[in-house]
Design a protein around this motif. Structure first.
Motif, short mmCIF file in Angstrom:
data_model
loop_
_atom_site.label_atom_id
_atom_site.label_comp_id
_atom_site.label_asym_id
_atom_site.label_seq_id
_atom_site.Cartn_x
_atom_site.Cartn_y
_atom_site.Cartn_z
N VAL A 99 -27.93 16.60 -16.66
CA VAL A 99 -27.17 15.97 -17.75
C VAL A 99 -27.88 16.18 -19.07
CG1 VAL A 99 -26.26 13.80 -18.66
CG2 VAL A 99 -26.13 14.27 -16.20
N ALA A 100 -29.17 15.86 -19.11
CA ALA A 100 -29.93 16.01 -20.35
C ALA A 100 -30.01 17.47 -20.78
CB ALA A 100 -31.33 15.43 -20.19
N GLY A 101 -30.22 18.36 -19.83
CA GLY A 101 -30.31 19.78 -20.15
C GLY A 101 -29.05 20.31 -20.82
N TYR A 102 -27.90 19.89 -20.31
CA TYR A 102 -26.64 20.35 -20.89
C TYR A 102 -26.34 19.66 -22.21
CZ TYR A 102 -21.86 21.93 -21.26
OH TYR A 102 -20.70 22.53 -21.72
N PRO A 138 -38.00 14.35 -22.67
CA PRO A 138 -37.08 14.53 -21.54
C PRO A 138 -35.96 13.49 -21.47
CG PRO A 138 -39.33 14.89 -20.83
CD PRO A 138 -39.40 14.36 -22.25
N GLY A 139 -36.19 12.28 -21.97
CA GLY A 139 -35.17 11.24 -21.89
C GLY A 139 -34.53 10.86 -23.20
N SER A 189 -28.38 9.66 -31.69
CA SER A 189 -29.39 9.71 -30.63
C SER A 189 -28.71 9.71 -29.27
CB SER A 189 -30.37 8.53 -30.75
OG SER A 189 -29.70 7.31 -30.59
N TYR A 190 -29.35 10.44 -28.36
CA TYR A 190 -28.94 10.48 -26.97
C TYR A 190 -30.12 9.96 -26.16
CZ TYR A 190 -25.86 14.32 -28.62
OH TYR A 190 -24.96 15.11 -29.29
#
Length: 148
Positions: free
Chosen positions: A18-21, A74-75, A91-92
């Motif tokens: 999810v984070a990578g995309y 990473p988060g 922000s995500y």
């Protein structure tokens, strides 16, 4: 009046996927309905200091703005723009619910200036609707890709 809109969803995919995309700005036009293009001002990959030009359509207007990445881990990803009538921070955050599910939170906040200040409440409501739709689109995209 400040605008601070927080939306979240749980996606049935691992955090790294999810984070990578979602953290790849080149993917933004595929899951953000209002973003039509992203152009890298700095060379990939994404890093603190990276700058990206976005073009979006929101509330009947075409918006052009440059985000600068101010935090990346990473988060978490935080980007800010200072130009225009509505400086914004996006922000995500990603949190593992378990090995196969990720909670993604999307937050947009800023302080509209000038004429935009009068419409801050309408802008916040429209942002919340758009962000909810965008996260639903991301969830559907990533979960469907996993099922294929």
């Amino acid at each position: 009046m400040a605008v601070d809109v927080v939306t979240e969803t749980v996606i049935a995919r691992p955090l790294t996927e999810v984070a990578g995309y979602a953290r790849d700005p080149s993917n933004a036009p595929t899951w953000y309905a209002n973003i039509t293009s992203v152009r890298w001002r700095t060379e990939p990959p994404l890093a603190v200091g990276s700058k990206l030009d976005f073009v979006a359509h929101f509330l009947g207007r075409t918006l052009r703005y440059t985000y600068e990445v101010v935090e990346l881990s990473p988060g978490r990803l935080v980007m800010r723009t200072a130009q225009g009538p509505f400086p914004m921070e996006t922000s995500y955050t990603w949190q593992a619910v378990d090995a196969d599910h990720t909670r993604m939170t999307l937050r947009n906040r800023g302080e509209p200036g000038g004429f935009a200040r009068m419409g801050a409440g309408v802008m916040a409501a429209a942002m919340r609707r758009a962000n909810t739709r965008d996260l639903a689109a991301l969830k559907q995209l990533l979960e469907a890709a996993a099922a294929a």
